[in-house]
Design a protein around this motif. Structure first.
Motif, mmCIF file in Angstrom:
data_model
loop_
_atom_site.group_PDB
_atom_site.id
_atom_site.type_symbol
_atom_site.label_atom_id
_atom_site.label_comp_id
_atom_site.label_asym_id
_atom_site.label_seq_id
_atom_site.Cartn_x
_atom_site.Cartn_y
_atom_site.Cartn_z
ATOM 1 N N LYS A 63 0.830 -1.207 0.000
ATOM 2 C CA LYS A 63 0.000 0.000 0.000
ATOM 3 C C LYS A 63 0.862 1.255 0.000
ATOM 4 C CE LYS A 63 -3.588 0.131 2.751
ATOM 5 N NZ LYS A 63 -4.433 -0.058 3.965
ATOM 6 N N SER A 64 1.923 1.219 0.790
ATOM 7 C CA SER A 64 2.829 2.373 0.839
ATOM 8 C C SER A 64 3.453 2.634 -0.528
ATOM 9 C CB SER A 64 3.917 2.130 1.883
ATOM 10 O OG SER A 64 4.844 3.195 1.908
ATOM 11 N N GLY A 65 3.863 1.556 -1.205
ATOM 12 C CA GLY A 65 4.452 1.704 -2.531
ATOM 13 C C GLY A 65 3.462 2.253 -3.541
ATOM 14 N N LEU A 66 2.219 1.758 -3.493
ATOM 15 C CA LEU A 66 1.201 2.220 -4.434
ATOM 16 C C LEU A 66 0.788 3.663 -4.159
ATOM 17 C CD1 LEU A 66 -1.017 -0.986 -4.636
ATOM 18 C CD2 LEU A 66 0.316 0.006 -6.501
ATOM 19 N N GLU A 67 0.684 4.007 -2.890
ATOM 20 C CA GLU A 67 0.279 5.368 -2.546
ATOM 21 C C GLU A 67 1.322 6.389 -2.971
ATOM 22 O OE1 GLU A 67 -0.485 4.880 1.587
ATOM 23 O OE2 GLU A 67 -2.529 4.097 1.271
ATOM 24 N N ASN A 68 2.579 5.959 -3.061
ATOM 25 C CA ASN A 68 3.633 6.855 -3.568
ATOM 26 C C ASN A 68 3.409 7.224 -5.029
ATOM 27 O OD1 ASN A 68 5.003 6.943 -1.125
ATOM 28 N ND2 ASN A 68 6.340 5.205 -1.639
ATOM 29 N N PHE A 69 2.661 6.355 -5.735
ATOM 30 C CA PHE A 69 2.309 6.646 -7.120
ATOM 31 C C PHE A 69 0.993 7.419 -7.231
ATOM 32 C CE2 PHE A 69 4.800 2.622 -7.645
ATOM 33 C CZ PHE A 69 5.841 3.156 -8.394
#
Length: 252
Positions: free
Chosen positions: A122-128
Protein backbone atom coordinates in the motif's frame (compact mmCIF):
# COMPACT_ATOMS: atom_id res chain seq x y z
CA UNK A 1 -9.24 -50.17 14.19
CA UNK A 2 -11.00 -46.82 13.77
CA UNK A 3 -13.07 -47.46 16.89
CA UNK A 4 -9.85 -47.81 18.90
CA UNK A 5 -8.91 -44.17 18.23
CA UNK A 6 -9.77 -41.92 21.21
CA UNK A 7 -13.10 -40.09 20.67
CA UNK A 8 -11.89 -36.51 20.14
CA UNK A 9 -9.27 -37.45 17.57
CA UNK A 10 -11.71 -39.84 15.89
CA UNK A 11 -14.45 -37.19 15.70
CA UNK A 12 -12.03 -34.55 14.39
CA UNK A 13 -10.97 -36.90 11.61
CA UNK A 14 -14.58 -37.78 10.79
CA UNK A 15 -15.60 -34.10 10.77
CA UNK A 16 -12.76 -33.16 8.45
CA UNK A 17 -13.61 -35.97 6.05
CA UNK A 18 -17.36 -35.27 6.07
CA UNK A 19 -16.83 -31.56 5.41
CA UNK A 20 -14.39 -32.38 2.62
CA UNK A 21 -16.86 -34.72 0.93
CA UNK A 22 -19.78 -32.29 1.31
CA UNK A 23 -17.89 -29.22 0.09
CA UNK A 24 -16.37 -31.03 -2.90
CA UNK A 25 -19.30 -33.12 -4.10
CA UNK A 26 -22.31 -31.07 -3.01
CA UNK A 27 -21.10 -27.46 -2.93
CA UNK A 28 -17.94 -26.91 -4.95
CA UNK A 29 -18.73 -29.87 -7.15
CA UNK A 30 -22.00 -28.26 -8.25
CA UNK A 31 -20.17 -25.22 -9.59
CA UNK A 32 -20.64 -23.19 -6.42
CA UNK A 33 -17.11 -22.06 -5.55
CA UNK A 34 -18.60 -19.15 -3.58
CA UNK A 35 -19.97 -21.59 -1.02
CA UNK A 36 -16.65 -23.44 -0.88
CA UNK A 37 -14.71 -20.21 -0.45
CA UNK A 38 -17.08 -18.89 2.20
CA UNK A 39 -15.72 -21.51 4.61
CA UNK A 40 -12.04 -20.84 3.80
CA UNK A 41 -10.20 -18.00 5.52
CA UNK A 42 -9.55 -14.81 3.56
CA UNK A 43 -7.35 -11.93 4.65
CA UNK A 44 -9.41 -9.91 7.17
CA UNK A 45 -9.43 -6.78 4.95
CA UNK A 46 -10.66 -8.77 1.96
CA UNK A 47 -14.29 -8.23 0.90
CA UNK A 48 -14.58 -12.03 0.96
CA UNK A 49 -13.68 -12.33 4.66
CA UNK A 50 -16.36 -13.56 7.08
CA UNK A 51 -15.90 -13.91 10.84
CA UNK A 52 -16.75 -17.63 10.93
CA UNK A 53 -13.84 -18.39 8.58
CA UNK A 54 -11.45 -18.07 11.54
CA UNK A 55 -12.76 -21.47 12.69
CA UNK A 56 -14.20 -23.10 9.56
CA UNK A 57 -10.92 -22.88 7.60
CA UNK A 58 -9.48 -25.53 9.94
CA UNK A 59 -11.86 -28.10 8.42
CA UNK A 60 -11.37 -27.15 4.77
CA UNK A 61 -8.83 -28.66 2.38
CA UNK A 62 -7.73 -28.03 -1.19
CA UNK A 63 -10.30 -28.96 -3.87
CA UNK A 64 -10.29 -32.54 -5.09
CA UNK A 65 -9.26 -31.79 -8.68
CA UNK A 66 -5.95 -30.34 -7.49
CA UNK A 67 -3.80 -31.76 -4.70
CA UNK A 68 -6.72 -31.79 -2.30
CA UNK A 69 -6.87 -35.54 -1.71
CA UNK A 70 -3.20 -35.66 -0.71
CA UNK A 71 -3.72 -32.54 1.41
CA UNK A 72 -6.42 -34.05 3.58
CA UNK A 73 -4.86 -37.54 3.52
CA UNK A 74 -1.55 -36.27 4.89
CA UNK A 75 -3.23 -34.09 7.53
CA UNK A 76 -5.53 -36.82 8.79
CA UNK A 77 -2.75 -39.41 8.85
CA UNK A 78 -0.59 -37.02 10.89
CA UNK A 79 -3.47 -36.34 13.29
CA UNK A 80 -4.06 -40.10 13.58
CA UNK A 81 -0.35 -40.61 14.35
CA UNK A 82 0.12 -37.96 17.04
CA UNK A 83 -3.36 -37.10 18.31
CA UNK A 84 -4.30 -40.22 20.30
CA UNK A 85 -1.26 -40.07 22.58
CA UNK A 86 -1.85 -36.39 23.38
CA UNK A 87 -5.56 -36.90 23.89
CA UNK A 88 -4.88 -39.63 26.45
CA UNK A 89 -2.14 -37.60 28.15
CA UNK A 90 -3.88 -34.24 28.29
CA UNK A 91 -7.51 -35.26 28.52
CA UNK A 92 -10.41 -34.19 26.30
CA UNK A 93 -10.68 -30.56 27.37
CA UNK A 94 -7.02 -29.60 27.09
CA UNK A 95 -6.63 -31.55 23.87
CA UNK A 96 -9.49 -29.62 22.26
CA UNK A 97 -8.09 -26.34 23.55
CA UNK A 98 -4.72 -27.29 22.02
CA UNK A 99 -6.25 -28.14 18.66
CA UNK A 100 -8.39 -25.03 18.24
CA UNK A 101 -5.97 -22.52 19.74
CA UNK A 102 -3.25 -23.86 17.45
CA UNK A 103 -5.58 -23.35 14.49
CA UNK A 104 -6.26 -19.79 15.64
CA UNK A 105 -2.53 -19.20 16.13
CA UNK A 106 -1.98 -20.35 12.54
CA UNK A 107 -4.57 -17.88 11.28
CA UNK A 108 -3.11 -15.04 13.34
CA UNK A 109 0.57 -15.44 12.38
CA UNK A 110 -0.19 -16.03 8.71
CA UNK A 111 -2.28 -12.88 8.52
CA UNK A 112 0.13 -10.86 10.64
CA UNK A 113 2.76 -11.46 7.98
CA UNK A 114 0.17 -10.70 5.29
CA UNK A 115 -0.59 -7.42 7.07
CA UNK A 116 3.09 -6.44 7.00
CA UNK A 117 3.27 -7.22 3.28
CA UNK A 118 0.00 -5.44 2.52
CA UNK A 119 1.14 -2.28 4.33
CA UNK A 120 4.40 -2.29 2.35
CA UNK A 121 2.49 -2.73 -0.91
CA UNK A 122 0.00 0.00 0.00
CA UNK A 123 2.83 2.37 0.84
CA UNK A 124 4.45 1.70 -2.53
CA UNK A 125 1.20 2.22 -4.43
CA UNK A 126 0.28 5.37 -2.55
CA UNK A 127 3.63 6.85 -3.57
CA UNK A 128 2.31 6.65 -7.12
CA UNK A 129 -0.93 8.38 -6.09
CA UNK A 130 -2.88 5.14 -6.41
CA UNK A 131 -6.11 4.99 -4.36
CA UNK A 132 -5.62 1.65 -2.60
CA UNK A 133 -8.71 1.88 -0.37
CA UNK A 134 -11.00 2.41 -3.36
CA UNK A 135 -9.38 -0.55 -5.09
CA UNK A 136 -9.87 -2.79 -2.06
CA UNK A 137 -13.52 -1.70 -1.86
CA UNK A 138 -14.05 -3.04 -5.36
CA UNK A 139 -14.04 0.28 -7.21
CA UNK A 140 -12.34 0.78 -10.56
CA UNK A 141 -9.11 2.73 -10.11
CA UNK A 142 -7.02 4.02 -13.00
CA UNK A 143 -3.27 3.43 -13.11
CA UNK A 144 -1.38 6.55 -14.11
CA UNK A 145 2.18 7.24 -15.25
CA UNK A 146 4.60 6.17 -17.97
CA UNK A 147 5.03 2.55 -19.02
CA UNK A 148 7.72 1.82 -16.42
CA UNK A 149 5.62 3.21 -13.57
CA UNK A 150 2.52 1.40 -14.82
CA UNK A 151 4.46 -1.89 -14.90
CA UNK A 152 5.72 -1.37 -11.34
CA UNK A 153 2.21 -0.58 -10.10
CA UNK A 154 0.79 -3.64 -11.83
CA UNK A 155 3.40 -5.83 -10.12
CA UNK A 156 2.43 -4.42 -6.72
CA UNK A 157 -1.26 -4.85 -7.53
CA UNK A 158 -0.71 -8.50 -8.47
CA UNK A 159 0.94 -9.12 -5.10
CA UNK A 160 -1.89 -7.33 -3.30
CA UNK A 161 -4.53 -9.22 -5.27
CA UNK A 162 -2.84 -12.53 -4.45
CA UNK A 163 -2.97 -11.82 -0.71
CA UNK A 164 -6.53 -10.51 -0.71
CA UNK A 165 -8.12 -13.04 -3.08
CA UNK A 166 -6.40 -16.31 -2.12
CA UNK A 167 -7.75 -17.91 1.08
CA UNK A 168 -5.91 -20.14 3.52
CA UNK A 169 -7.48 -23.47 4.34
CA UNK A 170 -6.63 -26.74 6.00
CA UNK A 171 -6.12 -28.39 9.36
CA UNK A 172 -2.33 -28.12 9.09
CA UNK A 173 -2.00 -25.22 11.55
CA UNK A 174 -3.96 -27.07 14.24
CA UNK A 175 -2.09 -30.30 13.52
CA UNK A 176 1.30 -28.57 13.72
CA UNK A 177 0.22 -27.47 17.19
CA UNK A 178 -0.45 -31.12 18.03
CA UNK A 179 2.97 -32.16 16.69
CA UNK A 180 4.75 -29.36 18.59
CA UNK A 181 2.97 -30.31 21.80
CA UNK A 182 3.91 -33.95 21.28
CA UNK A 183 7.57 -32.98 20.70
CA UNK A 184 7.53 -30.86 23.87
CA UNK A 185 5.99 -33.54 26.07
CA UNK A 186 7.81 -36.51 24.52
CA UNK A 187 11.02 -35.05 23.03
CA UNK A 188 12.88 -38.37 22.91
CA UNK A 189 10.14 -40.21 21.03
CA UNK A 190 11.41 -41.47 17.67
CA UNK A 191 9.49 -41.14 14.44
CA UNK A 192 10.10 -42.48 10.95
CA UNK A 193 10.73 -39.97 8.18
CA UNK A 194 10.53 -40.59 4.45
CA UNK A 195 13.93 -41.25 2.80
CA UNK A 196 15.67 -41.55 6.19
CA UNK A 197 16.37 -45.23 7.02
CA UNK A 198 16.43 -44.89 10.82
CA UNK A 199 13.91 -43.31 13.25
CA UNK A 200 14.79 -39.79 14.43
CA UNK A 201 13.95 -38.17 17.76
CA UNK A 202 11.09 -35.73 17.32
CA UNK A 203 12.93 -33.01 19.26
CA UNK A 204 15.41 -32.81 16.35
CA UNK A 205 12.81 -32.98 13.60
CA UNK A 206 10.47 -30.20 14.77
CA UNK A 207 13.02 -27.33 14.89
CA UNK A 208 14.22 -28.18 11.37
CA UNK A 209 10.65 -28.22 10.04
CA UNK A 210 9.79 -24.93 11.79
CA UNK A 211 12.95 -23.15 10.56
CA UNK A 212 12.28 -24.42 7.04
CA UNK A 213 8.68 -23.23 7.22
CA UNK A 214 9.77 -19.78 8.38
CA UNK A 215 12.23 -19.51 5.49
CA UNK A 216 9.69 -20.64 2.89
CA UNK A 217 6.98 -18.40 4.33
CA UNK A 218 9.10 -15.25 4.54
CA UNK A 219 10.73 -15.68 1.12
CA UNK A 220 7.42 -16.52 -0.54
CA UNK A 221 8.86 -19.66 -2.11
CA UNK A 222 6.37 -22.00 -0.49
CA UNK A 223 4.49 -22.98 -3.64
CA UNK A 224 1.07 -21.87 -2.46
CA UNK A 225 1.45 -23.47 0.99
CA UNK A 226 0.77 -21.29 4.05
CA UNK A 227 4.03 -22.18 5.79
CA UNK A 228 3.75 -19.39 8.37
CA UNK A 229 0.38 -20.81 9.41
CA UNK A 230 2.23 -24.01 10.31
CA UNK A 231 4.68 -21.97 12.37
CA UNK A 232 1.84 -20.16 14.16
CA UNK A 233 0.21 -23.45 15.10
CA UNK A 234 3.52 -24.91 16.27
CA UNK A 235 4.24 -21.89 18.48
CA UNK A 236 0.88 -22.19 20.22
CA UNK A 237 1.27 -25.95 20.66
CA UNK A 238 4.74 -25.51 22.13
CA UNK A 239 3.62 -22.79 24.59
CA UNK A 240 0.58 -24.75 25.80
CA UNK A 241 2.59 -27.95 26.22
CA UNK A 242 5.27 -26.08 28.18
CA UNK A 243 2.60 -24.70 30.52
CA UNK A 244 0.87 -28.04 30.96
CA UNK A 245 4.00 -30.20 31.17
CA UNK A 246 4.63 -29.25 34.80
CA UNK A 247 1.21 -30.57 35.77
CA UNK A 248 0.96 -33.45 33.29
CA UNK A 249 0.54 -36.21 35.84
CA UNK A 250 -2.05 -34.26 37.85
CA UNK A 251 -4.67 -34.58 35.15
CA UNK A 252 -3.71 -37.95 33.67
Amino acid sequence: MFNNIPPITRNLIILNIVIYVVTNFFLYGLENPELYNSLSAFYPSSPNFRSWQIVTHMFMHAPLEGSGFLHILFNMFTLFSFGPILEQSLGDKKYLILYFLSGLGAFFLFNLWNFIEVEQIKSGLENFGFDVNSYLNGNSVQIKGDSALVFEQKELLEKLKSIVSNPMLGASGAIFGVIAAFATLYPDAKIGIMFIPIPVKVKYVLPIVVIGSIYLGVTGSGGGIAHLAHVGGAIVGFILAKIWKKHLYRFN
